[in-house]
Enzyme design. Structure first.
Site, PDB file in Angstrom:
ATOM      1  N   GLY A 227      11.162   0.603   2.952  1.00 58.62           N
ATOM      2  CA  GLY A 227      11.652  -0.579   2.263  1.00 58.62           C
ATOM      3  C   GLY A 227      11.865  -1.725   3.223  1.00 58.62           C
ATOM      4  N   GLU A 268      10.467   6.596   6.570  1.00 55.76           N
ATOM      5  CA  GLU A 268       9.027   6.713   6.253  1.00 55.76           C
ATOM      6  C   GLU A 268       8.362   5.355   6.189  1.00 55.76           C
ATOM      7  OE1 GLU A 268       9.558   8.124   2.343  1.00 55.76           O
ATOM      8  OE2 GLU A 268       9.933  10.178   2.939  1.00 55.76           O
ATOM      9  N   PRO A 269       8.353   4.602   7.267  1.00 55.77           N
ATOM     10  CA  PRO A 269       7.759   3.275   7.183  1.00 55.77           C
ATOM     11  C   PRO A 269       6.230   3.316   7.170  1.00 55.77           C
ATOM     12  CG  PRO A 269       8.567   3.705   9.399  1.00 55.77           C
ATOM     13  CD  PRO A 269       8.880   4.925   8.595  1.00 55.77           C
ATOM     14  N   GLY A 270       5.647   2.469   6.352  1.00 52.73           N
ATOM     15  CA  GLY A 270       4.208   2.252   6.389  1.00 52.73           C
ATOM     16  C   GLY A 270       3.959   0.852   6.916  1.00 52.73           C
ATOM     17  N   ARG A 307      -4.494  -6.736  -2.255  1.00 54.75           N
ATOM     18  CA  ARG A 307      -3.067  -7.075  -2.306  1.00 54.75           C
ATOM     19  C   ARG A 307      -2.784  -8.467  -2.876  1.00 54.75           C
ATOM     20  NH1 ARG A 307       0.063  -7.468   1.398  1.00 54.75           N
ATOM     21  NH2 ARG A 307       1.802  -6.317   0.552  1.00 54.75           N
ATOM     22  N   TYR A 311      -0.537  -7.716  -6.020  1.00 56.72           N
ATOM     23  CA  TYR A 311       0.907  -7.908  -5.771  1.00 56.72           C
ATOM     24  C   TYR A 311       1.274  -9.371  -5.548  1.00 56.72           C
ATOM     25  CZ  TYR A 311       0.563  -2.925  -4.468  1.00 56.72           C
ATOM     26  OH  TYR A 311       0.318  -1.582  -4.435  1.00 56.72           O
ATOM     27  N   CYS A 337     -17.434 -10.325  -9.026  1.00 56.39           N
ATOM     28  CA  CYS A 337     -17.466 -10.988 -10.329  1.00 56.39           C
ATOM     29  C   CYS A 337     -16.174 -10.712 -11.091  1.00 56.39           C
ATOM     30  CB  CYS A 337     -18.711 -10.578 -11.093  1.00 56.39           C
ATOM     31  SG  CYS A 337     -20.162 -11.277 -10.300  1.00 56.39           S
ATOM     32  N   GLU A 338     -15.136 -11.261 -10.556  1.00 56.55           N
ATOM     33  CA  GLU A 338     -13.773 -11.275 -11.098  1.00 56.55           C
ATOM     34  C   GLU A 338     -13.145 -12.476 -10.415  1.00 56.55           C
ATOM     35  OE1 GLU A 338     -12.045  -8.886 -12.961  1.00 56.55           O
ATOM     36  OE2 GLU A 338     -13.603  -7.328 -12.922  1.00 56.55           O
ATOM     37  N   TYR A 365      -2.053  -0.999   3.442  1.00 54.81           N
ATOM     38  CA  TYR A 365      -2.516  -1.132   2.052  1.00 54.81           C
ATOM     39  C   TYR A 365      -3.681  -2.098   1.935  1.00 54.81           C
ATOM     40  CZ  TYR A 365       1.971   1.076   1.762  1.00 54.81           C
ATOM     41  OH  TYR A 365       3.018   1.918   1.987  1.00 54.81           O
TER      42      TYR A 365
HETATM   43  C1  LIG Z   1       4.729   4.112   0.067  1.00 59.29           C
HETATM   44  C2  LIG Z   1       5.852   4.926   0.516  1.00 59.29           C
HETATM   45  C3  LIG Z   1       6.490   4.625   1.733  1.00 59.29           C
HETATM   46  C4  LIG Z   1       6.131   3.460   2.613  1.00 59.29           C
HETATM   47  O1  LIG Z   1       6.515   2.205   2.131  1.00 59.29           O
HETATM   48  P1  LIG Z   1       6.308   0.899   3.052  1.00 59.29           P
HETATM   49  O2  LIG Z   1       6.763  -0.219   2.220  1.00 59.29           O
HETATM   50  O3  LIG Z   1       4.846   0.813   3.382  1.00 59.29           O
HETATM   51  O4  LIG Z   1       7.094   1.073   4.284  1.00 59.29           O
HETATM   52  C5  LIG Z   1       7.510   5.482   2.130  1.00 59.29           C
HETATM   53  N1  LIG Z   1       7.877   6.555   1.378  1.00 59.29           N
HETATM   54  C6  LIG Z   1       7.274   6.860   0.220  1.00 59.29           C
HETATM   55  C7  LIG Z   1       7.716   8.057  -0.545  1.00 59.29           C
HETATM   56  C8  LIG Z   1       6.255   6.052  -0.260  1.00 59.29           C
HETATM   57  O5  LIG Z   1       5.674   6.357  -1.430  1.00 59.29           O
END
Ligand SMILES: *Cc1c(COP(=O)(O)O)cnc(C)c1O
Length: 410
Positions: A227, A268-270, A307, A311, A337-338, A365
């Site tokens: 988050g 769990e950062p992405g 994205r 979003y 073609c969108e 993403y």
């Molecule tokens: C997608 C996801 C994340 C990563 O979210 P970010 O906004 O990219 O940091 C972490 N945990 C879970 C369970 C997710 O589905």
């Protein structure tokens, strides 16, 4: 990214040269940037036992997974296929957390057999799981604390209408199921969405988790999900990771004291780890003046970077080929073609056909949400690692489109 004499480079690798070598469209990732973000997170939480579980869905390339493993990261996977990718990248089962949503018990059994940590997010599956495994396989429970992250329903997962997690209001029911089957709950989890600005929102949600923890005597960790808000525009407010580190660590330590055991804190950062590391390079196919605007049409579209359309995400766009040129206003669009508009009324250094346009924040993403829509091919991926550009995914070729098709006699 550095700009010297009107040339952009990453770790000394010139991006125009890179585009010439690998072609466009191409995703380029900066390993140093990922390291910097990883270290900053570890540093902010150095007072507690903290573990980073990289959210692999944000960028699943095997070389990126290996890179993060080399920095000390663990992995969060949302599908059994991501679990297999993680194992291929060299993570041990012990390092992998499997956080599926809406999957059948069969897939969960497969994950159990692989030995990864299981995170369950509904009571029905928890009951089925308990019925099969009782206390023999430890499990983490995903709770929904009903905290609304940001204002964007598409990326918020913790609110009351969300499909994710088990409601904290159902804790008595969870406890009944856990006691009935003798389930061994070793972790509690939340992931409230991808846009939390304030440390205080995290703290409110974590208080709810700490409160829930009283019901489970055998916890080893609490997983705060992700988050972290990432800056896409110059002026964007981002999560102050050091402020969060300070406040959450001290709340966590106080909780551990009350709980009577020093637990691990997981994240769990992405986006936080990989968003800024990515730059997407494209070539301008056409410059088209209409009564309304000037369009710059590039050799990409929502099939490569969805994205902005999905979003309303903002990605900064700039012209690599004319860094010193006069600024003019453009609307940057794709070739699908969108209506695939990447940016409206952007000030770019004057764009000519053939110029390379680059997108910032294209690590998370971006490639991982790409598709073959319009029968277009997916781009190549390049990792700049230790001062050198490495191809980490080949550009698709036409045969990739037909490989799995079965032609019948007609
Ligand atoms: C997608 C996801 C994340 C990563 O979210 P970010 O906004 O990219 O940091 C972490 N945990 C879970 C369970 C997710 O589905």
């Amino acid at each position: 990214m550095d700009l010297v004499d009107n040339r952009y480079s990453i770790q000394g690798v010139d991006l125009i040269d890179l585009a010439a070598e690998f072609g466009t469209p191409v995703y380029v990732y900066d390993a140093e940037k990922i390291k910097e973000k990883f270290d900053s997170l570890c540093n902010a939480f150095k007072g507690v036992k903290m573990k980073v579980k990289f959210a692999s869905k944000s960028l699943t390339n095997l070389s990126i997974l290996k890179l993060l493993r080399s920095y000390g990261s663990d992995l969060d996977c949302v599908s059994i296929q991501e679990v297999h990718l993680g194992l291929m990248a060299g993570f041990t089962p012990h390092q992998i957390l499997y956080t599926p949503n809406g999957v059948s018990l069969d897939e969960i059994r497969e994950a159990v057999e692989l030995g990864v940590t299981i995170n369950l997010d509904n009571i029905s599956i928890l009951e089925q799981f308990g019925n099969v495994y009782h206390g023999t396989v430890p499990v983490c429970i995903r709770l929904n604390p009903h905290i609304m992250a940001g204002g964007n329903h598409k990326i918020s997962t913790g609110h009351v209408g969300s499909k994710f997690g088990i409601s904290v209001y159902q804790i008595p029911h969870i406890v009944r199921v856990v006691e009935t089957y003798g389930i061994n709950v070793t972790g509690l989890h939340m992931h409230t969405g991808s846009d939390i600005l304030e440390a205080d929102v995290f703290l409110r949600a974590s208080d709810i988790l700490f409160d829930a923890a009283k019901n489970f005597k055998n916890l080893a960790f609490i997983d705060f999900g992700s988050g972290f808000k990432v800056g896409y525009k110059e002026a964007d407010i981002v999560t102050d990771i050091n402020e969060l580190g300070e406040k959450l660590s001290s709340a966590f330590k106080a909780f551990c004291k009350r709980y009577g055991k020093e637990l691990e804190m997981w994240f769990e950062p992405g986006k936080f780890l990989v968003s800024e590391s990515g730059t997407f390079l494209t070539t301008t196919n056409v410059v088209k003046t209409t009564p309304a605007t000037v369009f710059a049409g590039i050799n990409s579209g929502l099939n490569h970077l969805i994205r902005p359309m999905m979003y309303d995400a903002y990605h900064e766009i700039f012209n690599l080929s004319n860094a010193g040129g006069t600024k003019r206003i453009y609307t940057i669009v794709g070739y699908i073609c969108e209506t695939d508009t990447f940016g409206v009324d952007r000030k770019l250094n004057e764009v000519k056909e053939g110029d390379i346009l680059a997108f910032k924040n294209a690590g998370a993403y971006a490639f991982s949400m790409s598709s073959n829509y319009n029968s277009r091919l997916r781009p190549a991926e390049v990792l700049i690692y230790q001062g050198k550009a490495h191809l980490i995914r080949k550009r698709e070729v036409f045969e990739d489109l037909t490989r799995n098709q079965v032609e019948i006699e007609i």
